[in-house]
Design an enzyme around this catalytic site. Structure first.
Site, PDB file in Angstrom:
ATOM      1  N   GLY A 174       0.824  -1.206   0.000  1.00  0.00           N
ATOM      2  CA  GLY A 174       0.000   0.000   0.000  1.00  0.00           C
ATOM      3  C   GLY A 174       0.859   1.257   0.000  1.00  0.00           C
ATOM      4  O   GLY A 174       0.495   2.282  -0.582  1.00  0.00           O
ATOM      5  N   ASN A 175       2.026   1.160   0.642  1.00  0.00           N
ATOM      6  CA  ASN A 175       2.941   2.299   0.705  1.00  0.00           C
ATOM      7  C   ASN A 175       3.368   2.786  -0.664  1.00  0.00           C
ATOM      8  O   ASN A 175       3.615   3.978  -0.865  1.00  0.00           O
ATOM      9  CB  ASN A 175       4.204   1.916   1.464  1.00  0.00           C
ATOM     10  CG  ASN A 175       3.930   1.758   2.934  1.00  0.00           C
ATOM     11  OD1 ASN A 175       3.072   2.441   3.481  1.00  0.00           O
ATOM     12  ND2 ASN A 175       4.632   0.842   3.563  1.00  0.00           N
ATOM     13  N   LYS A 192      -8.430  -5.595  13.828  1.00  0.00           N
ATOM     14  CA  LYS A 192      -7.828  -4.746  12.795  1.00  0.00           C
ATOM     15  C   LYS A 192      -8.553  -3.394  12.759  1.00  0.00           C
ATOM     16  O   LYS A 192      -9.730  -3.311  12.412  1.00  0.00           O
ATOM     17  CB  LYS A 192      -7.983  -5.464  11.448  1.00  0.00           C
ATOM     18  CG  LYS A 192      -7.588  -4.667  10.261  1.00  0.00           C
ATOM     19  CD  LYS A 192      -6.168  -4.946   9.830  1.00  0.00           C
ATOM     20  CE  LYS A 192      -5.810  -4.044   8.654  1.00  0.00           C
ATOM     21  NZ  LYS A 192      -4.391  -3.728   8.623  1.00  0.00           N
ATOM     22  N   LYS A 211      -3.191  -8.758   3.217  1.00  0.00           N
ATOM     23  CA  LYS A 211      -2.863  -8.907   1.786  1.00  0.00           C
ATOM     24  C   LYS A 211      -1.628  -9.787   1.564  1.00  0.00           C
ATOM     25  O   LYS A 211      -1.542 -10.477   0.543  1.00  0.00           O
ATOM     26  CB  LYS A 211      -2.713  -7.540   1.100  1.00  0.00           C
ATOM     27  CG  LYS A 211      -1.395  -6.815   1.377  1.00  0.00           C
ATOM     28  CD  LYS A 211      -0.560  -6.638   0.136  1.00  0.00           C
ATOM     29  CE  LYS A 211       0.790  -6.022   0.356  1.00  0.00           C
ATOM     30  NZ  LYS A 211       1.322  -5.637   1.618  1.00  0.00           N
ATOM     31  N   LYS A 233       4.667 -10.311   6.505  1.00  0.00           N
ATOM     32  CA  LYS A 233       5.333 -10.665   5.237  1.00  0.00           C
ATOM     33  C   LYS A 233       6.153 -11.939   5.414  1.00  0.00           C
ATOM     34  O   LYS A 233       6.110 -12.845   4.580  1.00  0.00           O
ATOM     35  CB  LYS A 233       6.226  -9.527   4.750  1.00  0.00           C
ATOM     36  CG  LYS A 233       5.430  -8.272   4.409  1.00  0.00           C
ATOM     37  CD  LYS A 233       6.295  -7.191   3.825  1.00  0.00           C
ATOM     38  CE  LYS A 233       5.580  -5.852   3.873  1.00  0.00           C
ATOM     39  NZ  LYS A 233       4.210  -5.881   3.333  1.00  0.00           N
TER      40      LYS A 233
HETATM   41  P1  ADP Z   1       3.472  -2.595   2.896  1.00  0.00           P
HETATM   42  O1  ADP Z   1       2.621  -1.409   2.669  1.00  0.00           O
HETATM   43  O2  ADP Z   1       4.360  -2.897   1.737  1.00  0.00           O
HETATM   44  O3  ADP Z   1       2.707  -3.803   3.404  1.00  0.00           O
HETATM   45  P2  ADP Z   1       4.544  -2.261   5.607  1.00  0.00           P
HETATM   46  O4  ADP Z   1       4.794  -0.884   6.114  1.00  0.00           O
HETATM   47  O5  ADP Z   1       3.367  -3.003   6.116  1.00  0.00           O
HETATM   48  O6  ADP Z   1       4.538  -2.168   4.016  1.00  0.00           O
HETATM   49  O7  ADP Z   1       5.844  -3.177   5.877  1.00  0.00           O
HETATM   50  C1  ADP Z   1       7.125  -2.812   5.394  1.00  0.00           C
HETATM   51  C2  ADP Z   1       7.916  -2.081   6.469  1.00  0.00           C
HETATM   52  O8  ADP Z   1       8.314  -2.990   7.509  1.00  0.00           O
HETATM   53  C3  ADP Z   1       9.241  -1.513   6.041  1.00  0.00           C
HETATM   54  O9  ADP Z   1       9.086  -0.290   5.372  1.00  0.00           O
HETATM   55  C4  ADP Z   1       9.990  -1.362   7.365  1.00  0.00           C
HETATM   56  O10 ADP Z   1       9.869  -0.056   7.865  1.00  0.00           O
HETATM   57  C5  ADP Z   1       9.263  -2.295   8.316  1.00  0.00           C
HETATM   58  N1  ADP Z   1      10.078  -3.296   8.998  1.00  0.00           N
HETATM   59  C6  ADP Z   1       9.785  -3.806  10.215  1.00  0.00           C
HETATM   60  N2  ADP Z   1      10.661  -4.730  10.607  1.00  0.00           N
HETATM   61  C7  ADP Z   1      11.570  -4.834   9.597  1.00  0.00           C
HETATM   62  C8  ADP Z   1      12.752  -5.640   9.417  1.00  0.00           C
HETATM   63  N3  ADP Z   1      13.148  -6.518  10.336  1.00  0.00           N
HETATM   64  N4  ADP Z   1      13.441  -5.491   8.270  1.00  0.00           N
HETATM   65  C9  ADP Z   1      13.037  -4.615   7.317  1.00  0.00           C
HETATM   66  N5  ADP Z   1      11.938  -3.822   7.442  1.00  0.00           N
HETATM   67  C10 ADP Z   1      11.202  -3.929   8.567  1.00  0.00           C
HETATM   68 MG    MG Z   2       1.637  -3.948   5.296  1.00  0.00          MG
END
Ligand code: ADP
Ligand code: MG
Length: 313
Positions: free
Chosen positions: A11-12, A129, A214, A276
């Site tokens: 989403g980012n 959520k 997602k 993830k």
């Molecule tokens: P998306 O919108 O792609 O789902 P999220 O913000 O939910 O993105 O998840 C990605 C973010 O997770 C990264 O931008 C980072 O700031 C964060 N993050 C948390 N823990 C970690 C980690 N161990 N390694 C890398 N990124 C991490």
């Molecule tokens: Mg996310």
């Protein structure tokens, strides 16, 4: 034979900046991600694109709130369908324009995707959520009594509606997606984790006011269509241990066992990297071959083995 990848776009990647959230800005951001996906397609991959929709659903709910005196509200499953259509349209347009620039004879198509969840999923007993705007306590209590919402106080910032986040069980439109891939289409599917539906006693589908993660739904999709690769495209080039700490260590490659261990040790934040890694763990446990976590601009280099975090069985 062409290899198949599921690429989950965060989403980012669609909202680059809090002050630039208009549809045209979202399109500009989407195009940026689609350029890199087009590059992947140009190098020979068959691709199914999935995406988040958190901010977009937030906008629809807010609009609905502001116009409540005049118009009906939009149930959450319908918000999911609306955003799959609108984001799918942005992706289709961006991909088409990008294919034209690259002289690629390819076409993209969006499948509005329902995802079956278990009506007995324990998540329905403990909605967690948060969605929509913050409210004061009075409004929250009113909504709870009049609309049956679950509401919680969110860390001193105000009250919010919470919904269940059940696990995805089955991609309802799987056969259609597979046939489109076989026919050579680039498919956009399972947006926002898919529209959560349950089956009632007679087997009819019923849309639920819930949200599926997602990353989890994309992982299930990747297994369901036997993708050779599951890519999670997010805001970081690599996954780290001790993320944002002085001892931070970027990871090039992880085995399934290492991923499980680091996850258990709490290296991956709950609402962001945690799901993830969990999605990747499930993908590999269900027979997936390899997964990649990186940011859009590095997809090409990562596929060439130069960067990103690779996770293998
Ligand atoms: P998306 O919108 O792609 O789902 P999220 O913000 O939910 O993105 O998840 C990605 C973010 O997770 C990264 O931008 C980072 O700031 C964060 N993050 C948390 N823990 C970690 C980690 N161990 N390694 C890398 N990124 C991490
Ligand atoms: Mg996310």
């Amino acid at each position: 034979m062409t290899k198949l990848a599921v690429v989950a776009v965060g989403g980012n990647s669609l909202i680059l900046d809090e002050t630039k959230r208009a549809v045209q800005d979202q399109y500009t951001a989407a195009w940026e991600s689609m350029k890199h996906i087009a590059g992947m397609i140009q190098s020979g991959w068959a691709v199914v694109v999935t995406h988040g929709n958190g901010p977009q659903v937030g906008f629809i709910l807010r609009r609905s709130e502001l116009s409540r005196h005049e118009l009906h509200e939009v149930p959450l499953d319908s918000c999911g369908a609306d955003t799959q259509g609108a984001i799918g349209y942005m992706f289709q347009k961006a991909l088409r324009n990008e294919f034209k620039r690259r002289n690629l004879k390819k076409e993209a198509v969006t499948v509005v995707t329902q995802v079956l969840v278990d009506r007995n999923d324990p998540a329905f007993q403990s909605p967690s959520k948060p969605i929509g705007s913050f409210m004061d306590e009075t409004t929250a209590t009113q909504k709870r009594d009049s609309e049956g919402w679950n509401v919680v106080e969110d860390a001193g910032r105000g009250w919010r509606r919470v919904v269940a986040s059940p696990l995805p069980k089955q991609i309802i439109e799987r056969a259609a997606i597979e046939n489109l891939i076989r026919a050579g289409f680039v498919v956009i599917s399972t947006g926002g984790g898919g529209i959560p539906v349950i089956e009632d006693e007679s087997g009819d589908l019923i849309g639920m006011e819930a949200v599926i993660d997602k990353d989890f739904a994309s992982s299930l999709l990747a297994n369901s269509i036997q993708a050779d690769l599951f890519v999670i495209s997010t805001a970081v080039e690599k996954v780290a241990l001790n993320y944002n700490r002085p001892s931070q260590q970027w990871l090039d490659k992880l085995t399934l066992a290492e991923a499980r261990r680091y996850q258990a040790e709490g290296h991956f934040a709950k609402g962001s990297m945690g799901p993830k890694i969990q999605a990747v763990i499930w993908y590999l446990e269900r027979g997936g071959k390899q997964a990649l976590i990186t940011n859009p601009e590095n997809i090409g280099r990562a596929l060439a083995g130069e960067t990103g975090t690779w996770i293998v069985p």
